[in-house]
Motif scaffolding. Structure first.
Motif, mmCIF file in Angstrom:
data_model
loop_
_atom_site.group_PDB
_atom_site.id
_atom_site.type_symbol
_atom_site.label_atom_id
_atom_site.label_comp_id
_atom_site.label_asym_id
_atom_site.label_seq_id
_atom_site.Cartn_x
_atom_site.Cartn_y
_atom_site.Cartn_z
ATOM 1 N N HIS A 1 -12.135 -1.141 -0.625
ATOM 2 C CA HIS A 1 -11.639 -2.318 -1.335
ATOM 3 C C HIS A 1 -10.299 -2.068 -2.021
ATOM 4 O O HIS A 1 -9.665 -3.016 -2.488
ATOM 5 C CB HIS A 1 -12.660 -2.759 -2.386
ATOM 6 C CG HIS A 1 -14.029 -3.024 -1.840
ATOM 7 N ND1 HIS A 1 -14.315 -4.104 -1.030
ATOM 8 C CD2 HIS A 1 -15.192 -2.327 -1.969
ATOM 9 C CE1 HIS A 1 -15.602 -4.079 -0.692
ATOM 10 N NE2 HIS A 1 -16.148 -3.018 -1.249
ATOM 11 N N HIS B 1 -4.308 -1.834 -1.147
ATOM 12 C CA HIS B 1 -3.539 -2.352 -2.279
ATOM 13 C C HIS B 1 -2.974 -1.271 -3.194
ATOM 14 O O HIS B 1 -2.012 -1.522 -3.916
ATOM 15 C CB HIS B 1 -4.420 -3.283 -3.125
ATOM 16 C CG HIS B 1 -5.178 -4.294 -2.330
ATOM 17 N ND1 HIS B 1 -4.599 -5.444 -1.853
ATOM 18 C CD2 HIS B 1 -6.472 -4.306 -1.916
ATOM 19 C CE1 HIS B 1 -5.504 -6.144 -1.188
ATOM 20 N NE2 HIS B 1 -6.643 -5.482 -1.205
ATOM 21 N N GLU C 1 -17.604 -3.949 -4.855
ATOM 22 C CA GLU C 1 -16.615 -5.027 -4.779
ATOM 23 C C GLU C 1 -16.225 -5.510 -6.167
ATOM 24 O O GLU C 1 -15.040 -5.726 -6.456
ATOM 25 C CB GLU C 1 -17.163 -6.181 -3.942
ATOM 26 C CG GLU C 1 -16.129 -7.234 -3.628
ATOM 27 C CD GLU C 1 -16.631 -8.266 -2.642
ATOM 28 O OE1 GLU C 1 -15.888 -9.235 -2.374
ATOM 29 O OE2 GLU C 1 -17.762 -8.117 -2.131
ATOM 30 N N ARG D 1 -12.534 -4.963 -7.896
ATOM 31 C CA ARG D 1 -11.766 -6.127 -8.352
ATOM 32 C C ARG D 1 -11.278 -5.931 -9.781
ATOM 33 O O ARG D 1 -10.133 -6.262 -10.112
ATOM 34 C CB ARG D 1 -12.617 -7.389 -8.239
ATOM 35 C CG ARG D 1 -11.853 -8.664 -8.584
ATOM 36 C CD ARG D 1 -12.601 -9.906 -8.147
ATOM 37 N NE ARG D 1 -13.841 -10.105 -8.877
ATOM 38 C CZ ARG D 1 -15.063 -9.996 -8.347
ATOM 39 N NH1 ARG D 1 -15.199 -9.675 -7.068
ATOM 40 N NH2 ARG D 1 -16.132 -10.203 -9.077
ATOM 41 N N LEU E 1 -8.352 -3.511 -9.659
ATOM 42 C CA LEU E 1 -7.142 -4.114 -9.112
ATOM 43 C C LEU E 1 -6.518 -5.081 -10.114
ATOM 44 O O LEU E 1 -5.289 -5.107 -10.284
ATOM 45 C CB LEU E 1 -7.459 -4.841 -7.800
ATOM 46 C CG LEU E 1 -7.799 -3.947 -6.602
ATOM 47 C CD1 LEU E 1 -8.257 -4.784 -5.418
ATOM 48 C CD2 LEU E 1 -6.604 -3.081 -6.215
ATOM 49 N N GLU E 2 -7.340 -5.868 -10.779
ATOM 50 C CA GLU E 2 -6.820 -6.803 -11.775
ATOM 51 C C GLU E 2 -6.207 -6.050 -12.959
ATOM 52 O O GLU E 2 -5.150 -6.434 -13.468
ATOM 53 C CB GLU E 2 -7.930 -7.732 -12.253
ATOM 54 C CG GLU E 2 -8.397 -8.728 -11.189
ATOM 55 C CD GLU E 2 -9.620 -9.510 -11.629
ATOM 56 O OE1 GLU E 2 -10.189 -9.182 -12.710
ATOM 57 O OE2 GLU E 2 -10.031 -10.439 -10.894
ATOM 58 N N SER F 1 -2.726 -4.716 -12.050
ATOM 59 C CA SER F 1 -1.878 -5.677 -11.339
ATOM 60 C C SER F 1 -0.581 -5.941 -12.084
ATOM 61 O O SER F 1 -0.493 -5.745 -13.299
ATOM 62 C CB SER F 1 -2.635 -6.997 -11.161
ATOM 63 O OG SER F 1 -2.813 -7.629 -12.429
#
Length: 266
Positions: free
Chosen positions: A32, A36, A247, A251, A254-255, A258
């Motif tokens: 996941h 990124h 997942e 997330r 990643l947030e 960011s």
């Protein structure tokens, strides 16, 4: 030297595991993350395949900081994003306070208990877990073959230990035994996190709903002491949440790392 591995592409994100764990704790998240972020996994000193923990100048926290800085230097990382779980969360928060990172995302960080008497519960719990890991060592491979066996042995650490593959589960328990000497050095030096973190560094603090080690009440302490952080609850997860809901945890990471998080902080 510290054992590490690098995966993926994008902005660098360094992941720090918890006490008595190993870098492979983050494997469930890789699929996941790697499209990124350039993900850096490593074993803390005294853990996994890294060298033994040798405390420099009698200061455990400074030693862990120096090891982290040396890893950054070796990999050519300048203020990467960082995320950590438990002790790894504490390492990440200290790195943010030292202005070494661009952002910090922490999962149930070892930072916000009330006092030494409160923390005694954690020490007792780990003493029981490590003793059980040693006593059960001969039968662990057999017990771990079944999801019921993994759930029985791992219920304190994870909400869904049966989701961890049997071979990984056995390796995790072996890693716990290997890290006992480091744990005995780290625990006596533990203290509540009370440092300031620059408001320009975005911080996300996510607490597991079913954390049986660093109890969820500590999330409320974190909210009071670090109000500028983004505070989240990891629903359906235990203290080590990566295999419970990969997942969801990915997330959150990643947030937290960011460009939007950085823009809001600045």
């Amino acid at each position: 030297m510290l054992k590490y591995e690098v995966h993926g592409t994008g902005a660098p994100l360094v992941l720090v595991h918890g006490i008595t764990h190993r870098r492979q704790a983050w494997y469930p998240l890789l699929e996941h993350l790697t499209d990124h972020r350039t993900v850096v996994l490593f074993d803390l000193p005294g853990h996994g395949e890294s060298h033994d923990l040798v405390v420099r100048g009698g200061d455990v926290q400074a030693t862990l900081r120096t090891e982290l800085v040396e890893l950054f230097d070796e990999l050519g990382l300048e203020r990467p994003h960082i995320a950590g779980n438990s002790l790894g969360g504490r390492v990440a928060m200290e790195a943010a306070a030292d202005n070494l990172v661009a952002s910090a995302t922490v999962l149930s960080p070892a930072a916000y208990w009330h006092n030494a008497f409160d923390f005694a519960y954690v020490r007792l719990l780990f003493r029981c877990m490590t003793s059980s890991a040693r006593l059960l060592a001969p039968v662990v491979p057999t017990l771990a073959r079944s999801s019921a066996g993994r759930k029985m042995m791992g219920a304190v650490v994870s909400a869904h230990p049966e989701r961890i593959p049997a071979e990984e589960f056995v390796a995790d328990l072996n890693a716990m035994r290997r890290a006992i000497p480091a744990m005995r050095l780290i625990f006596p030096a533990a203290k509540v996190f009370d440092r300031e973190i620059s408001p320009e560094i975005p911080v996300t603090i996510a607490w597991a709903e079913y954390d049986r080690i660093l109890r969820p009440y500590q999330a409320r302490i974190a909210e009071r002491r670090l109000p500028q952080a983004r505070h989240l609850r990891l629903h359906g997860c235990g203290h080590v949440p990566m295999a419970d809901d990969p997942e969801l945890v990915a997330r959150v990471l990643l947030e937290g790392s960011s460009p939007q998080a950085q823009a809001q902080a600045s």
